[in-house]
Write an enzyme that holds these catalytic residues in place. Sequence first.
Site, PDB file in Angstrom:
ATOM      1  N   ASN A 121      45.179  29.386  38.355  1.00 33.61           N
ATOM      2  CA  ASN A 121      46.317  28.458  38.394  1.00 33.61           C
ATOM      3  C   ASN A 121      45.971  27.082  37.831  1.00 33.61           C
ATOM      4  O   ASN A 121      46.828  26.400  37.261  1.00 33.61           O
ATOM      5  CB  ASN A 121      46.828  28.310  39.824  1.00 33.61           C
ATOM      6  CG  ASN A 121      47.570  29.537  40.313  1.00 33.61           C
ATOM      7  OD1 ASN A 121      48.116  30.304  39.511  1.00 33.61           O
ATOM      8  ND2 ASN A 121      47.601  29.738  41.613  1.00 33.61           N
ATOM      9  N   SER A 363      43.559  35.316  44.698  1.00 37.80           N
ATOM     10  CA  SER A 363      42.457  34.527  44.103  1.00 37.80           C
ATOM     11  C   SER A 363      42.946  33.418  43.172  1.00 37.80           C
ATOM     12  O   SER A 363      42.321  33.144  42.145  1.00 37.80           O
ATOM     13  CB  SER A 363      41.484  35.444  43.358  1.00 37.80           C
ATOM     14  OG  SER A 363      40.899  36.379  44.237  1.00 37.80           O
ATOM     15  N   CYS A 364      44.081  32.796  43.513  1.00 35.84           N
ATOM     16  CA  CYS A 364      44.652  31.699  42.702  1.00 35.84           C
ATOM     17  C   CYS A 364      45.018  32.135  41.286  1.00 35.84           C
ATOM     18  O   CYS A 364      45.056  31.316  40.365  1.00 35.84           O
ATOM     19  CB  CYS A 364      43.689  30.503  42.649  1.00 35.84           C
ATOM     20  SG  CYS A 364      43.449  29.682  44.224  1.00 35.84           S
ATOM     21  N   VAL A 365      45.274  33.436  41.114  1.00 36.91           N
ATOM     22  CA  VAL A 365      45.721  33.945  39.812  1.00 36.91           C
ATOM     23  C   VAL A 365      46.999  34.761  40.064  1.00 36.91           C
ATOM     24  O   VAL A 365      47.118  35.915  39.659  1.00 36.91           O
ATOM     25  CB  VAL A 365      44.626  34.787  39.116  1.00 36.91           C
ATOM     26  CG1 VAL A 365      44.997  35.075  37.653  1.00 36.91           C
ATOM     27  CG2 VAL A 365      43.285  34.053  39.153  1.00 36.91           C
TER      28      VAL A 365
END
Length: 409
Positions: A121, A363-365
């Site tokens: 992100n 996982s911030c994706v």
Amino acid sequence: MKLNPDKLRLEFPALQQSLRGRSIVYLDNACTTVPPQSVIQAVSDFYSRFPGCHARASHFFGRKVTEYYEKTRQKLQLLINAGDGGQIILLPNTTTAVNLVANGIGLKNDECVLCSNIEHNSNLLPWQIHAKKGLLRHRVFELRQDNTFDMGRFAAAFSPDVRLVSVVHRSNVTGVALPIKQICDFAHERGAIVFVDAAQSVPERAVDVMATGVDLLAFSMHKAYGPSGVGALYARDELLHTMEPLLVGGEGVEDTTYDRYIPSVAPARFEVGLQNYAGIVGSGVAADFLMQFSVKDIHDHLQALNALATQELLKLPGVMILGPADPALRGSICNFVLDGVDSYDVASLLDEYSNIMVRPGKSCVHSWFNATKTPDSVRVSFALYNTLDDVEILVEGIKRIRKNIGGVK
């Protein structure tokens, strides 16, 4: 120095704790690594011996912190093989570095930033937001289904309006590394520059900015055995002196009047305000810690851990590993989905059963998980202090979850 994970583990106080009568198995290293005692001591030394301000005071505390501040800059230069310490901008983290580049690189509204479809992100949202404001164009190119790089797809997405390629070096979802030199050569031939998010590759000693020809590169020391709140942005000289700062204020200027100011020379003009001096001092020690091991020893150790984890996890029913089947292509990351069991339940039970710490979720994706309709995953990520025993404990924990929740023996 030869890498001995069993002996090395003794240097990490956090890993010496006992919870519920068991040792800790820390496998969330792609989020943040654990600092060794030498780094903790260096942070403490700042506060107990020279808690002053860098570059603002001529007294002993001020001189001492400036000495260590600049030493850390030089060590981070060596860590990524930059040509000069002045090309290293000290910042709080990789996210700050991406935002600095996005705001300061001077892209026009008819120029495009090209990213992969598996960016964190932090390397997606700044470009997405700028594009929505009409300040630039933003485009995404697809990796292969196994998330390895495809030059054909990259080239097809490239167009004359692309001025900046902004990509991850090693994915924090799959561990797959993109061929940065190949990407740089292609982009440079077409007049574009390349920014690399190297947060996951610096801990593996896999970064060489001179060899790859990258123009801009960022990383965070909390993923490389250092303190939190310290990162760095490498910038090629031409960009270093033309980028605009993200923030302005104290220490970023030479002089001011009520209607103008004279900025400091780079890199100081990007390092405004009171910095995390304790963390920067500790980061220099973390760089020393990491550089004592050869690239080969680090690679071989992480590869052995990932190979064993992959082999044993795939023996279990309902396990799907994200990324290529070959663990050699996934670096320190083994990210998997356990069919029929929520990733947060897996992480909580591993913690409860065996003090195993992993990362559940996206996982911030989020963009990649949403686009590919991939369920939330359980990310296992290894570091130098992890052992084959840690892998075996993990596998036994998954077996227990499968038996108790999944109904499979």
